[in-house]
Design a protein around this motif. Sequence first.
Motif, PDB file in Angstrom:
ATOM      1  N   GLY A 213       0.813  -1.208   0.000  1.00  0.00           N
ATOM      2  CA  GLY A 213       0.000   0.000   0.000  1.00  0.00           C
ATOM      3  C   GLY A 213       0.847   1.258   0.000  1.00  0.00           C
ATOM      4  N   TYR A 214       0.174   2.375   0.156  1.00  0.00           N
ATOM      5  CA  TYR A 214       0.856   3.654   0.220  1.00  0.00           C
ATOM      6  C   TYR A 214       1.350   3.890   1.644  1.00  0.00           C
ATOM      7  N   SER A 215       2.445   4.623   1.774  1.00  0.00           N
ATOM      8  CA  SER A 215       3.040   4.805   3.102  1.00  0.00           C
ATOM      9  C   SER A 215       2.081   5.552   4.022  1.00  0.00           C
ATOM     10  N   SER A 216       2.104   5.175   5.278  1.00  0.00           N
ATOM     11  CA  SER A 216       1.188   5.722   6.266  1.00  0.00           C
ATOM     12  C   SER A 216       1.901   5.795   7.611  1.00  0.00           C
ATOM     13  N   GLY A 217       1.144   6.181   8.648  1.00  0.00           N
ATOM     14  CA  GLY A 217       1.734   6.363   9.959  1.00  0.00           C
ATOM     15  C   GLY A 217       1.828   5.070  10.742  1.00  0.00           C
ATOM     16  N   LEU A 218       2.710   5.067  11.746  1.00  0.00           N
ATOM     17  CA  LEU A 218       2.818   3.935  12.639  1.00  0.00           C
ATOM     18  C   LEU A 218       2.976   4.431  14.067  1.00  0.00           C
ATOM     19  N   GLY A 219       2.627   3.571  15.026  1.00  0.00           N
ATOM     20  CA  GLY A 219       2.762   3.894  16.434  1.00  0.00           C
ATOM     21  C   GLY A 219       3.377   2.715  17.172  1.00  0.00           C
ATOM     22  N   ASP A 282      -1.483   3.910  26.184  1.00  0.00           N
ATOM     23  CA  ASP A 282      -1.527   2.877  25.148  1.00  0.00           C
ATOM     24  C   ASP A 282      -2.837   2.840  24.370  1.00  0.00           C
ATOM     25  N   HIS A 283      -3.553   3.979  24.313  1.00  0.00           N
ATOM     26  CA  HIS A 283      -4.656   4.090  23.364  1.00  0.00           C
ATOM     27  C   HIS A 283      -4.055   4.314  21.979  1.00  0.00           C
ATOM     28  N   VAL A 284      -4.598   3.625  20.981  1.00  0.00           N
ATOM     29  CA  VAL A 284      -4.145   3.808  19.611  1.00  0.00           C
ATOM     30  C   VAL A 284      -4.962   4.941  18.988  1.00  0.00           C
ATOM     31  N   ILE A 285      -4.282   6.008  18.578  1.00  0.00           N
ATOM     32  CA  ILE A 285      -4.933   7.171  17.979  1.00  0.00           C
ATOM     33  C   ILE A 285      -4.626   7.151  16.480  1.00  0.00           C
ATOM     34  N   PHE A 286      -5.618   7.422  15.648  1.00  0.00           N
ATOM     35  CA  PHE A 286      -5.416   7.360  14.203  1.00  0.00           C
ATOM     36  C   PHE A 286      -6.361   8.337  13.512  1.00  0.00           C
ATOM     37  N   TYR A 298     -11.599  12.048   9.894  1.00  0.00           N
ATOM     38  CA  TYR A 298     -11.791  11.896  11.337  1.00  0.00           C
ATOM     39  C   TYR A 298     -10.467  11.642  12.039  1.00  0.00           C
ATOM     40  N   ILE A 299     -10.481  11.861  13.352  1.00  0.00           N
ATOM     41  CA  ILE A 299      -9.437  11.420  14.273  1.00  0.00           C
ATOM     42  C   ILE A 299     -10.142  10.562  15.311  1.00  0.00           C
ATOM     43  N   ALA A 300      -9.619   9.378  15.592  1.00  0.00           N
ATOM     44  CA  ALA A 300     -10.309   8.448  16.477  1.00  0.00           C
ATOM     45  C   ALA A 300      -9.308   7.711  17.350  1.00  0.00           C
ATOM     46  N   SER A 301      -9.821   6.975  18.337  1.00  0.00           N
ATOM     47  CA  SER A 301      -8.971   6.203  19.245  1.00  0.00           C
ATOM     48  C   SER A 301      -9.516   4.793  19.395  1.00  0.00           C
ATOM     49  N   TRP A 302      -8.633   3.883  19.756  1.00  0.00           N
ATOM     50  CA  TRP A 302      -9.007   2.491  20.026  1.00  0.00           C
ATOM     51  C   TRP A 302      -8.403   2.074  21.351  1.00  0.00           C
ATOM     52  N   SER A 303      -9.187   1.379  22.171  1.00  0.00           N
ATOM     53  CA  SER A 303      -8.743   0.943  23.496  1.00  0.00           C
ATOM     54  C   SER A 303      -8.645  -0.570  23.536  1.00  0.00           C
ATOM     55  N   GLU A 304      -7.523  -1.078  24.001  1.00  0.00           N
ATOM     56  CA  GLU A 304      -7.348  -2.522  24.191  1.00  0.00           C
ATOM     57  C   GLU A 304      -8.329  -3.046  25.229  1.00  0.00           C
ATOM     58  N   ASP A 305      -8.586  -2.251  26.271  1.00  0.00           N
ATOM     59  CA  ASP A 305      -9.450  -2.708  27.361  1.00  0.00           C
ATOM     60  C   ASP A 305     -10.885  -2.939  26.903  1.00  0.00           C
ATOM     61  N   THR A 306     -11.414  -2.014  26.117  1.00  0.00           N
ATOM     62  CA  THR A 306     -12.817  -2.111  25.699  1.00  0.00           C
ATOM     63  C   THR A 306     -12.984  -2.716  24.316  1.00  0.00           C
TER      64      THR A 306
END
Length: 452
Positions: A213-219, A282-286, A298-306
């Motif tokens: 794919g095309y280059s993108s961000g990483l965390g 350690d929330h993943v923000i993207f 958009y800007i959003a987050s993902w939680s491992e816990d939930t």
Amino acid sequence: MTLSSLRSARFFRIGVASLLVFCGLAGITAAAEIVDPTADYLSWDRLHNDDDFINSRWPEACQWYGDSVAMFEKGSGLEIVDPTTGSVQWSLGQPDSYFDSYSDFYNNEQHINVWASFLKPDPNEDAFWVGFTMLGDTDDRIYHVDFDGNWTHMATLTGNDDLEFHGNDAFVSANPGASQSPFQPETGIYLLDSSGTTPADETAHQLVAEVGGYSSGLGVDSQGNIYYGTYNSDSGSNEMLRFAVEDINETLSTSTPLTLADAETLFDLALGASDVDVDAADHVIFNGNDADGNVPGYIASWSEDTQTTQTIATTSSDDAYWLTLFATKGNMTGANGGLLAVDYYHSGFGEIRHETSEFFPGDANVDGTVDARDFAWLMDNWQQTGKSWYEADFNGDQIVDARDFAYLMDNWQQTAPTNPTSVPEPAASVLLLGLGLLLHRFRKNKSRSCNA
């Protein structure tokens, strides 16, 4: 209304207006235009000016540096600035010889065909790393910049898009196919080689994972797991991937790169990702962009816990947009978290914070100082109900009134302590007393006019 009450009302308005003029508040407004926050978040425009396109600041990349912001803008270069006033606290310049090599002139103006791809602080916090890609991607570079303004060309890496540290290891997403004709989406994650005395070339960097794919961000999270948001504009299918730290360590020792089959797919992305980060909790923000511009980004987050995602902010569907880089600090759901977002089509950048943040009483715009800008927010919302801290309701009673004015004046021109506590009851202040006297006189004269 009698002449007496009209004079009193006029006296009150003049008193407030005089304070506004005294504080230099002309033209200050509270509306945010760069991103629209969701219910749990609030945002501010920083260094944004729609009315002065030419003289506005147009950062290509920004990063937190304490409570200040490091930002790169061609012409001004890398600067550390106050995010609310734009005042420059430190200037580190730019790689002029690199820019001069890839510039052309038309309409008697110099146009530099190089763009910042990322801006990251060194783990030792004594320098920055800045990536650049250029027209044609034939000489994309990564620089190390110290606080003496020395720009050292550390590496060449085609299509470099993002850099993240885990310890002293620097991982970079890059697309070596970017310089091919036709353009090829061959993105990989690399371990950056910056050990030599001369710039490392393309072959020196170890390929850690092939993602395509095309280059993108990483965390990178606190354990060393790598998160990557894909951007496949042709297929329309995008995912958030996680490469486990155990697999990464193995491939670093064996030199056998990981593939998509080695990654865990955490969730599907509604839009292709441009940038990814992991906050202190350690929330993943993207973020996400629609290449056709048919739906808001958009800007959003993902939680491992939930195991759930939450939208933090969106762009306006009525405007052209392209969310590029963003930077987080602290925990985005906590008191000290924050996010800076760059939109290619808007000057300045957006700042986003969670609504549960605790700040200095009177500091409505959360810049660490109680000043004229906070007073502007208070006057914009004066006597209005259903307001929050960020709209100058400092005591939480859902109305902006004299009590909130008291908090603001008690801390006027003061800087927030390192660890703000709960909001104390305000002491009497001279300006609050003056406002009280104005109100008292207005009410007294109004009472007399009604009894006349």
